[in-house]
Each structure stands twice: as structure tokens, then as C-alpha cells.
Design an enzyme around this catalytic site. Structure first.
Site, PDB file in Angstrom:
ATOM      1  N   ASN A   1      42.852   6.664  85.996  1.00  0.00           N
ATOM      2  CA  ASN A   1      42.145   7.627  86.927  1.00  0.00           C
ATOM      3  C   ASN A   1      41.159   7.047  87.860  1.00  0.00           C
ATOM      4  O   ASN A   1      40.861   7.507  88.931  1.00  0.00           O
ATOM      5  CB  ASN A   1      41.185   8.856  86.106  1.00  0.00           C
ATOM      6  CG  ASN A   1      40.147   7.984  85.396  1.00  0.00           C
ATOM      7  OD1 ASN A   1      38.926   7.978  86.014  1.00  0.00           O
ATOM      8  ND2 ASN A   1      40.105   7.811  84.264  1.00  0.00           N
TER       9      ASN A   1
ATOM     10  N   CYS B   1      44.009  16.697  84.323  1.00  0.00           N
ATOM     11  CA  CYS B   1      42.714  17.308  83.875  1.00  0.00           C
ATOM     12  C   CYS B   1      41.699  17.617  85.223  1.00  0.00           C
ATOM     13  O   CYS B   1      41.811  17.212  86.179  1.00  0.00           O
ATOM     14  CB  CYS B   1      41.983  15.978  83.176  1.00  0.00           C
ATOM     15  SG  CYS B   1      40.242  16.223  82.857  1.00  0.00           S
TER      16      CYS B   1
ATOM     17  N   CYS C   1      41.113  13.329  73.720  1.00  0.00           N
ATOM     18  CA  CYS C   1      40.584  14.303  74.655  1.00  0.00           C
ATOM     19  C   CYS C   1      41.122  15.748  74.469  1.00  0.00           C
ATOM     20  O   CYS C   1      42.456  15.689  74.138  1.00  0.00           O
ATOM     21  CB  CYS C   1      40.830  13.729  76.061  1.00  0.00           C
ATOM     22  SG  CYS C   1      40.476  14.835  77.525  1.00  0.00           S
TER      23      CYS C   1
ATOM     24  N   HIS D   1      39.734   3.049  78.375  1.00  0.00           N
ATOM     25  CA  HIS D   1      40.373   2.166  79.418  1.00  0.00           C
ATOM     26  C   HIS D   1      39.171   1.392  80.187  1.00  0.00           C
ATOM     27  O   HIS D   1      39.207   1.749  81.366  1.00  0.00           O
ATOM     28  CB  HIS D   1      41.440   2.471  80.400  1.00  0.00           C
ATOM     29  CG  HIS D   1      42.676   2.826  79.458  1.00  0.00           C
ATOM     30  ND1 HIS D   1      43.777   3.307  79.787  1.00  0.00           N
ATOM     31  CD2 HIS D   1      43.244   2.538  78.314  1.00  0.00           C
ATOM     32  CE1 HIS D   1      44.704   3.285  79.135  1.00  0.00           C
ATOM     33  NE2 HIS D   1      44.565   2.757  77.977  1.00  0.00           N
TER      34      HIS D   1
ATOM     35  N   HIS E   1      43.019   8.693  74.487  1.00  0.00           N
ATOM     36  CA  HIS E   1      44.204   9.169  75.053  1.00  0.00           C
ATOM     37  C   HIS E   1      45.399   9.878  73.970  1.00  0.00           C
ATOM     38  O   HIS E   1      46.577   9.948  74.244  1.00  0.00           O
ATOM     39  CB  HIS E   1      45.037   7.930  75.470  1.00  0.00           C
ATOM     40  CG  HIS E   1      44.216   7.355  76.817  1.00  0.00           C
ATOM     41  ND1 HIS E   1      43.323   6.110  76.308  1.00  0.00           N
ATOM     42  CD2 HIS E   1      43.822   7.545  77.872  1.00  0.00           C
ATOM     43  CE1 HIS E   1      42.565   6.048  77.651  1.00  0.00           C
ATOM     44  NE2 HIS E   1      42.985   6.907  78.518  1.00  0.00           N
TER      45      HIS E   1
ATOM     46  N   HIS F   1      52.025   4.287  79.934  1.00  0.00           N
ATOM     47  CA  HIS F   1      50.732   4.783  79.550  1.00  0.00           C
ATOM     48  C   HIS F   1      50.390   5.432  78.203  1.00  0.00           C
ATOM     49  O   HIS F   1      51.329   6.139  77.810  1.00  0.00           O
ATOM     50  CB  HIS F   1      50.110   5.765  80.721  1.00  0.00           C
ATOM     51  CG  HIS F   1      48.641   5.964  80.514  1.00  0.00           C
ATOM     52  ND1 HIS F   1      48.171   6.847  79.811  1.00  0.00           N
ATOM     53  CD2 HIS F   1      47.737   5.474  81.399  1.00  0.00           C
ATOM     54  CE1 HIS F   1      46.831   6.683  80.135  1.00  0.00           C
ATOM     55  NE2 HIS F   1      46.585   6.114  81.165  1.00  0.00           N
TER      56      HIS F   1
ATOM     57  N   SER G   1      42.296   1.460  84.194  1.00  0.00           N
ATOM     58  CA  SER G   1      41.890   2.945  84.063  1.00  0.00           C
ATOM     59  C   SER G   1      42.607   3.650  85.039  1.00  0.00           C
ATOM     60  O   SER G   1      42.543   3.349  86.438  1.00  0.00           O
ATOM     61  CB  SER G   1      40.387   3.225  84.234  1.00  0.00           C
ATOM     62  OG  SER G   1      40.241   4.601  84.547  1.00  0.00           O
TER      63      SER G   1
ATOM     64  N   GLU H   1      48.588   7.558  77.047  1.00  0.00           N
ATOM     65  CA  GLU H   1      48.509   9.326  76.876  1.00  0.00           C
ATOM     66  C   GLU H   1      50.011   9.819  77.098  1.00  0.00           C
ATOM     67  O   GLU H   1      50.690  10.654  76.284  1.00  0.00           O
ATOM     68  CB  GLU H   1      47.870   9.682  78.116  1.00  0.00           C
ATOM     69  CG  GLU H   1      47.883  11.436  78.246  1.00  0.00           C
ATOM     70  CD  GLU H   1      47.540  11.785  79.758  1.00  0.00           C
ATOM     71  OE1 GLU H   1      48.220  12.618  80.035  1.00  0.00           O
ATOM     72  OE2 GLU H   1      46.657  11.164  80.010  1.00  0.00           O
TER      73      GLU H   1
END
Length: 779
Positions: free
Chosen positions: A246, A216, A97, A40, A75, A125, A244, A127
């Protein structure tokens, strides 16, 4: 301006691996596709496209054909889409990941075990969408703010009627075991608060929640680092894309500490920001896991070079002004120093002086200025001792000003010695790596305390493992602390602009410390010790903590383990309380263990005697029991003799008279008395007829004497005679007869005759049979 770059800024391991794999595949094949953005960040997507890596619509790939190279993004994607791509014949490579991949595996495993999977995160999202596909239909995605409503629904779902319009509600009916997973980028504090809600709900219900920390670890590190930098700097710049998750989290946690936190997406925005922060002395730079390293270098280089030029200009201007102001004559010099010879004797100030002389009253010290200092003998040392000879003239010492008298300045050497001792202790504590400190002040974002000359700040997130809702609860309390590691480096075109040692906080008087680091280390050590010293089949002692509908939770060496209800008793039970008591300790055997999920399964029944073993001790052979007929078959009936223990009455042991089918004599539920006549492993044999009187034989006809039963010797002699006669017939060629039959009179097995001579006829066999029957009658 001092520029600090976070240690964990830019690509994380998973993103770097995905980008490297994409570039390598593009180099090998010329052109490849990623389903959606590989990561992202728009800058990374543009860079990849210029190198032959193209972003493809993840929802429609009808135009992809067999042989096309497709790379699964970091993702991950839905399982169904992956299977569809394989069916199309595309060449598929996976850049998911490793952390996301691990979470997908957990979701699949828990769903296969029949658990209802709850995923906490952003429903849209990439993921989370992919993760849900691995959990299947019995799963649900909840936003962070939807947890309370879900628990309220769950509390009442089993008592409500089905609703054809509410699929979620209907899917939860009768569901008692749940697996809780989290989006990898969720805030650690949010995770702790949500996990706590599920645990509290579990205590008051029959529901069980397996909570998996699927955040994570690099996300957690970056969030902690952003907090620390926000507190240590006047301003913080967070580099990354608004898409993004994160990176947005970094901005969120940093703004809680420092309002001067700026979200910068590219170099142009950084240039536009400079006028706003040009007046500050220290700025830090953090970056999301998808932020490219070249953007970090460009922004850092630009800010460093711009500030360097500004500082050079300021130095030149200051030198020019100073040169113009310097006095040229003595008059000018005198005018420029109107307070020459003046010393500030402010109480509490630390001064350095030289001993003039010492007498029985105290020490006279020259401290500069118009007045000398005097240290009373009571203020000379910490232990109260005083010897004038210890203080030689011209010896240098330090003291603290107590007050200013008419003729002198009163000083205290004792107080300065106490401060020095505290500072030495502080240095020793810092060097030892761990120290204790009382928190004296609650400030924004954490707690503060004094350690010698140092001010120690403990961020709220570092007070304990978990979320701290009220900082006031910790005011006045003593914490065990260690300095937070912070290696500050700034990279600009590969060169270090400013570098400090691993513990740069010692160079300033404002330190960042953490109790959480100590607690997490001890927790890990405890977990390692536990997992390294427990094995399948080990016998362990555990204390029963609570019951659920499916078993009991048991504390073993401080860790919660589950003893499933099926492993508590050899008999079928529906309530663990029938076997165990809460608060009591018992021995258990370890059946299964999984460190990845942190779960251990225990067994209790395996250490208890089996029901038939108890029965063998309680009811030895010969015991007469009273029981209920449980099941009947033609060959016999099973009678309950104790809780969970049945015995078999063979059809031949029901009556002295011949019975073809046990159903003729017994009915289910009938209570009977029987005698235990045998234990064979876990099979118990009973007899009813042994408790019944033997029927009397019919009386002989009137006038005839009752037949006398032949003795055993007589019977044996007759059988020997018959055998000799039979052998004689065989030797004369008349045929040979063999009879396969047990001597048991009750046997119903057919007799089998085998001819041993080829000359024997059917008449020979019938004749020998008739002879044998005649002899039997004589017996």
C-alpha cells in the site's frame, strides 16, 4: 518551509489492532510468535521483537510445540496452515485485518456456490496467497497485466479441445459463473479499468462475472489524499517500507501528479533528503498503513526544527543587510527612490480612489499620481443607470483601469462591480457546499476552471466514479463540484506546528474540488433508499436487460437483479427467451437478497398460475383429450394432456374388462383419447374406458326367456331378509358372521371374517358363508 502531514498517515485500524494485540499477548505470556512479519515494516518488526514478539518462518513451523502462543498476522495465512497449527496444539490468536477476513469469507462462499474465483493481485503477496486457499482448487490469481490474456483464453476455451498439460484451461471448460476479487491495496483506477473489462466481456458472452470491490477503504482514502497533497505541495515525502504494497501504491499515484515525490524509509533518509528540498516553501508528508507513528513524528519534528533554525538565520542576515543599506541623508533618500510619485496605470489593474465630483458625463476620481481617473456614465453601474447625486465628494470607490489618456485615466466601475458580484456568488457557492463550474482547461493530472477570483482544480480521479481515460472529453463541460475536505495538521511531539480549519483551501485562491464525492454520495443515498425499501416476498416491477444461459438480468429501480432460469417457469426450460422478452417489463417476486454482495434473486413463475391450475380452466371435468402415454406403472399410466401437465389413468379406468397391470394394455409413446373425470388439487384423473362401448351380455340359451334383472326394491328386500336370518342364527348361538367388503363388484380386496361368539365353530362360519353365497345367487 510549510510542513503538512496527511490526515490518514500511519497505522490503519487493522494494523493498529494487530500491533496492540501482539504487545498485549507478549506482556501476558512473555513470548509469542507471528507467522511472518505481523505487518510489512522492518521498524515495526524490530520494535515488536524487543518486546517479546518474534517473527517465525511461515513456511516451516516444525519447531513449534503444543502450548506455544502464535498470532496470525494482519494479512492472514492459508487455511491449511491454520488447521495444521491447531492440530499441533499451539494456542492460536487471530490478528487478521477485518477487511481481509471479510474477503476470505466472500471467496469461500462463492466457491461453495460453484463459482470460479478469480483474484486480481500479487501472486506472492501474503494476503493473496491466504485468500486463494479459501477459494479452493477452482480459483486463479491474475496479475493486473494478465487480465487481457485470461479473457482471450476464456473466449475460446469452450470451443477448444482438452489439454492434459494445461490445468487452468481444463478447469475453465464449461464454467459460466465467476467471482472477481481484488487485493485490498490495488489502485482504485486499476480496479475500475479491470472491472470494466470483465463487464464488457460479459455483454458479448454467456459468462457472468460477479465483481466484488474488495479494496480496503482506507487504501482508497490514502491514495486520494496523496494525490491532493502532491498537487497542493511543491514536494511530497512518503514514509514507509519498500515491502509494503500500500505504501508503494502511494508513491506511484503521487508521482503521477508531482515528480518531486520521495520514498523515505527512515529518519536517516529524511535527513539526507533535506538539502535537496531546502529551497521549497511547502512540503507534505504521507505514510503507508504500516508506517509507525513514531517515525512520522520524528521526521516531522526534525524537518520543522531544521527549517525554523534556517529561517531565523535568514531573518538575522536580512536585518543586518537592511540596516547597512538604509539611507542616512536626504540626498541618499532621494537617490534611493528614483520613482517617487510614479503610479503604474496598467490596463486591467484594480485601483481605489476618492470621488472629486460627478456631473452628467461621469465621475472624476482621484487615484493618486499625476493623473486623475474618469468613469464614463456608461461604465458607472451594471444595470446602466446613472445619477450624479449618488456619488458624493470624498466617497471611496473601486474601479478597473481601461486605458490611459492624455489628461486622465479611463476607468470602469461597472467591471469592478461585475467582478465583485462574481466573487460574492463564488463565496455563496463555496458556503453552500456544492456548485457548478465549466472546465476551461486541461492540465496535467486533471481539469481547471475559474470561480470568481478562485482557480479550481479537479483531479482526474475526482471527475467521475471510475477511470477517466481522456481528459479532453471533459474540456468545456460543466461539472457539479464540492470542495475536497482537507484538514492539515502536523504533529511534532504532540504539539501542533501548523493548523488550519477544515476548509483551508478558502484561504488561498487555488482550490481542489471533486464531482466524484457528490456522485458517490448520491449513489449511496440511492442504494440506501433501494435496500431500505425492498424485502423478501415483495412484488416488484423490473425491465429485462439481457439473457444468459442460467437466467435473465432484470433492472429493478435502476439495480441489476437476477431471475434464475429455474424461477422463470413451472415447466423446465433451457432458454429464458421462451418466457421473457428483452426490453419488456414484468412483475417479479423477491426471493433472496444480500446487501453485502449486492445481489438480489427474483422469481417470475411464483406469480404465474401453476400448470394444473391452467389445465383446470382449459380442460374442465368431462373434457375429452388426446394425449401421449408418457409413463406406465402397474397401477396405471400417465398421459400428457398439455405442456407440462399429465393426467393419471388408473388401471381400473383403462378397460371394461379386468386388467391386472397397465402395461398389458398400453405402451409408452402411444396416443390415446381419454376423458377427464376429476381434478383433486394438482392431480388430474382420466378414464379411457368411459369412451369405450360397454360390452353386451351373452344371449340366453334358446328356448329360455332372458333373466329379468331384479329391481332395486327387490334387491333391498332380499338383503334385509338375509340380514334378519343371520341375526336369528347369532341369537340361537350358532355363530356370528361379519364381512368386511365394499359393494363395489370390481374390488379385489380379501374378505375378513371376525367371530363374535366364543361358541362358534369353523363349521358354523362355513355354513353361514355358504348360505350367504346361495342367497347372492338367488338375487
Amino acid at each position: 518551509m510549510r510542513v503538512i502531514v496527511a490526515k490518514h498517515a500511519g497505522f490503519c485500524g487493522g494494523v493498529k489492532s494487530a500491533v496492540d494485540k501482539a504487545l498485549k499477548l507478549a506482556e501476558e505470556h512473555g513470548k509469542i510468535y507471528t507467522l511472518g512479519e505481523l505487518v510489512h515494516n522492518e521498524l515495526v518488526t524490530e520494535k515488536l521483537a524487543s518486546n517479546g514478539v518474534f517473527c517465525h518462518n511461515p513456511d516451516n513451523f516444525d519447531d513449534l510445540k503444543s502450548g506455544d502462543i502464535v498470532l496470525i498476522r494482519a494479512h492472514g495465512i492459508e487455511r491449511e496452515k491454520e488447521q495444521e497449527l491447531i492440530a499441533k496444539g499451539v494456542t492460536l490468536f487471530d490478528a487478521t485485518c477485518p477487511v481481509v477476513k471479510h474477503n476470505q469469507k466472500i471467496a469461500e462462499e462463492r466457491a461453495n456456490l460453484g463459482e470460479y474465483v478469480i483474484i486480481i493481485g500479487d501472486k506472492k503477496h501474503d494476503e493473496v496467497v491466504g485468500l486463494k486457499s479459501y477459494a479452493g482448487n477452482r480459483s486463479l490469481v491474475l496479475g493486473e497485466d494478465e487480465v487481457d490474456h485470461f479473457l482471450e483464453l476464456l473466449a475460446n476455451v469452450d470451443n477448444s479441445t482438452a489439454d492434459s498439460c494445461d490445468e487452468i484451461k481444463n478447469s475453465l471448460v464449461g464454467q459460466n459463473v465467476f467471482a472477481i476479487l481484488f487485493q485490498t491495496t490495488i489502485l482504485a483506477e486499476k480496479y475500475q479499468k479491470i472491472a470494466e473489462k470483465f463487464k464488457n466481456f460479459e455483454k458479448n458472452s454467456e459468462k457472468t462475472f460477479g465483481i466484488f470491490n474488495t479494496i480496503c477503504y482506507t487504501t482508497t482514502e490514502r491514495q486520494e489524499e496523496a494525490r491532493a497533497l502532491a498537487g497542493a505541495s511543491q514536494a511530497l515525502i512518503v514514509l514507509g517500507s519498500a515491502t509494503s504494497a500500500n505504501t508503494r501504491r502511494l508513491v506511484q499515484v503521487a508521482k503521477e501528479i508531482n515528480s518531486r515525490t520521495y520514498f523515505v524509509h527512515n529518519e536517516e533518509e529524511a535527513k539526507n533528503l533535506l538539502p535537496e528540498i531546502k529551497d521549497i516553501q511547502c512540503v507534505s508528508i504521507a505514510a503507508g498503513a504500516s508506517t509507525p507513528p513514531w517515525l512520522i513524528r520524528e521526521v516531522t519534528k526534525y524537518m520543522s526544527e531544521t527549517q525554523k533554525k534556517a529561517q531565523e538565520t535568514e531573518v538575522k542576515q536580512e536585518a543586518t543587510l537592511q540596516e547597512a543599506k538604509e539611507p542616512q541623508t536626504m540626498d541618499e533618500l532621494m537617490k534611493s527612490t528614483p520613482n517617487a510619485g510614479f503610479i503604474n496605470y496598467k490596463p486591467g489593474k484594480r485601483v481605489t480612489g476618492k470621488v472629486i465630483f460627478a456631473d452628467e458625463n461621469g465621475i472624476h476620481v482621484a487615484i493618486g499620481g499625476k493623473k486623475d481617473g474618469f468613469i464614463d456614465k456608461e461604465e458607472a453601474s451594471l444595470d446602466g443607470s446613472y445619477n450624479p447625486a449618488d456619488y458624493k465628494p470624498e466617497a471611496e470607490l473601486q474601479a478597473i483601469i481601461l486605458s490611459v489618456g492624455k489628461d486622465n485615466v479611463l476607468l470602469s466601475k461597472k467591471q469592478i462591480d461585475e467582478v465583485v458580484a462574481q466573487e460574492e456568488e463564488a463565496e455563496k457557492a463555496l458556503q453552500a457546499g456544492e456548485f457548478t463550474l465549466q472546465m476551461t482547461e486541461v492540465v496535467k493530472g486533471g481539469l481547471r476552471g475559474k470561480l470568481g477570483k478562485y482557480t479550481v482544480f479537479v483531479p482526474a480521479s475526482q471527475i467521475r466514479i471510475g477511470y477517466v481515460s481522456n481528459l479532453e472529453d471533459y474540456k468545456g463541460k460543466t461539472l457539479r463540484l464540492t470542495l475536497m475536505p482537507q484538514k492539515e495538521k502536523v504533529a511534532a511531539e504532540g504539539e501542533e506546528v501548523e493548523a488550519q480549519e477544515d476548509k483551508p483551501q478558502k484561504k488561498s485562491r487555488y482550490l481542489f474540488a471533486s464531482q466524484r464525492i457528490i456522485l458517490e454520495r448520491e449513489k449511496k443515498e440511492k442504494e440506501d433508499l433501494f435496500w431500505n425499501n425492498i424485502h423478501v416476498h415483495d412484488i416488484v416491477t423490473g425491465k429485462v436487460k439481457r439473457f444468459t444461459a442460467f437466467g435473465a438480468f432484470v433492472s429493478v429501480r435502476g439495480f441489476d437483479c437476477l431471475a434464475h432460469i429455474s424461477e422463470l417457469s413451472w415447466n423446465k426450460i433451457t432458454d429464458p427467451a421462451k418466457v421473457l422478452k428483452i426490453g419488456e417489463s414484468y412483475d417479479f417476486v423477491v426471493l433472496k437478497m444480500d446487501r453485502d454482495t449486492g445481489k438480489i434473486s427474483l422469481g417470475y413463475k411464483q406469480l404465474q398460475k401453476k400448470p394444473y391450475e391452467v389445465a383446470a380452466e382449459k380442460f374442465p371435468v368431462g373434457t375429452i383429450i388426446k394425449g401421449k402415454v408418457e409413463r406406465i406403472f402397474p397401477y396405471g399410466a400417465f398421459i400428457s394432456i398439455d405442456d407440462g401437465v399429465d393426467g393419471l389413468v388408473h388401471v381400473s379406468q383403462i378397460s371394461h374388462n379386468w386388467i391386472k397391470d397397465a402395461n398389458e394394455a398400453l405402451t409408452v409413446g402411444q396416443e390415446v383419447e381419454a376423458k377427464i373425470i376429476g381434478f383433486d388439487d394438482n392431480r388430474i384423473t382420466l378414464s379411457i374406458k368411459e369412451l369405450l362401448p360397454v360390452p353386451e351380455e351373452a344371449p340366453a340359451p334358446e328356448g329360455e326367456a332372458p333373466a329379468q334383472e331384479a329391481s332395486d326394491e327387490e334387491k333391498a328386500a332380499k338383503r334385509a331378509a338375509r340380514a334378519k336370518k343371520f341375526e336369528q342364527k347369532v341369537s340361537d348361538g350358532e355363530g356370528k358372521k361379519e364381512r368386511r367388503s365394499s359393494k363395489k363388484e370390481a374390488s379385489s380386496e380379501p374378505k375378513e371374517w371376525v367371530s363374535g361368539s366364543s361358541n362358534a365353530t369353523l363349521g358354523d362360519l362355513l355354513g353361514s358363508l355358504n348360505l350367504d353365497l346361495e342367497d347372492e345367487k338367488k338375487d
